[in-house]
Write an enzyme that holds these catalytic residues in place. Sequence first.
Site, PDB file in Angstrom:
ATOM      1  N   SER A   1     -14.068  21.199  15.700  1.00 23.57           N
ATOM      2  CA  SER A   1     -14.545  21.327  14.319  1.00 23.57           C
ATOM      3  C   SER A   1     -14.261  22.722  13.780  1.00 23.57           C
ATOM      4  O   SER A   1     -13.893  22.885  12.621  1.00 23.57           O
ATOM      5  CB  SER A   1     -16.047  21.039  14.254  1.00 23.57           C
ATOM      6  OG  SER A   1     -16.319  19.722  14.643  1.00 23.57           O
TER       7      SER A   1
ATOM      8  N   HIS B   1     -14.277  13.652  18.603  1.00 22.89           N
ATOM      9  CA  HIS B   1     -15.615  13.044  18.647  1.00 22.89           C
ATOM     10  C   HIS B   1     -15.511  11.517  18.591  1.00 22.89           C
ATOM     11  O   HIS B   1     -16.206  10.808  19.323  1.00 22.89           O
ATOM     12  CB  HIS B   1     -16.469  13.500  17.452  1.00 22.89           C
ATOM     13  CG  HIS B   1     -16.786  14.947  17.416  1.00 22.89           C
ATOM     14  ND1 HIS B   1     -16.453  15.737  16.341  1.00 22.89           N
ATOM     15  CD2 HIS B   1     -17.412  15.753  18.297  1.00 22.89           C
ATOM     16  CE1 HIS B   1     -16.884  16.975  16.552  1.00 22.89           C
ATOM     17  NE2 HIS B   1     -17.453  17.012  17.743  1.00 22.89           N
TER      18      HIS B   1
END
Length: 163
Positions: free
Chosen positions: A134, A18
């Site tokens: 994640s 990210h």
Amino acid sequence: MNKVGIYPGTFDPITFGHIDIIKRTLKIVNQLIVAVSNDNAKEYLFSEDERVSIIEDSLFKDLNFKRQSVKVVSFNILTTSLCRKYRATTLFRGLRAASDFEYEFQLAGMNRKLDKNIETVFLMADVDKQVISSKFVKEIAKLNGKIDNFVTTSVVRAIKNKL
């Protein structure tokens, strides 16, 4: 001219993948809104407020991003409505693999139907960060694996405290 972009996602938690996308977006826009989605249909490890706080700690404390360039917000409205709220004309989406593209392509098409003034830009993280997700970070952490190659120290600390 101030170009504003939005990078929406769940960020549960934020990873170096990210962060790589955030760095790339800042080469395109002057200000980036990192928008933390609060989709009630999903189960999260971290609450909405925790995710915002972890992102801020990661970006501003761990990595010394400039606060005037990045703003972290949470939202539970249409992404196109969020764009109008912040006068953003560009949505940024990260792609890891070809499997991401079909969903992201459909999402970009729907957003375009909702607001023709908003462009979606797809960015790929560096090759060494493309496999980070994640979901995998959380699974590794739950099994007492080492995650500091995938996330900032603030995320490592938050996950240890949560688990």
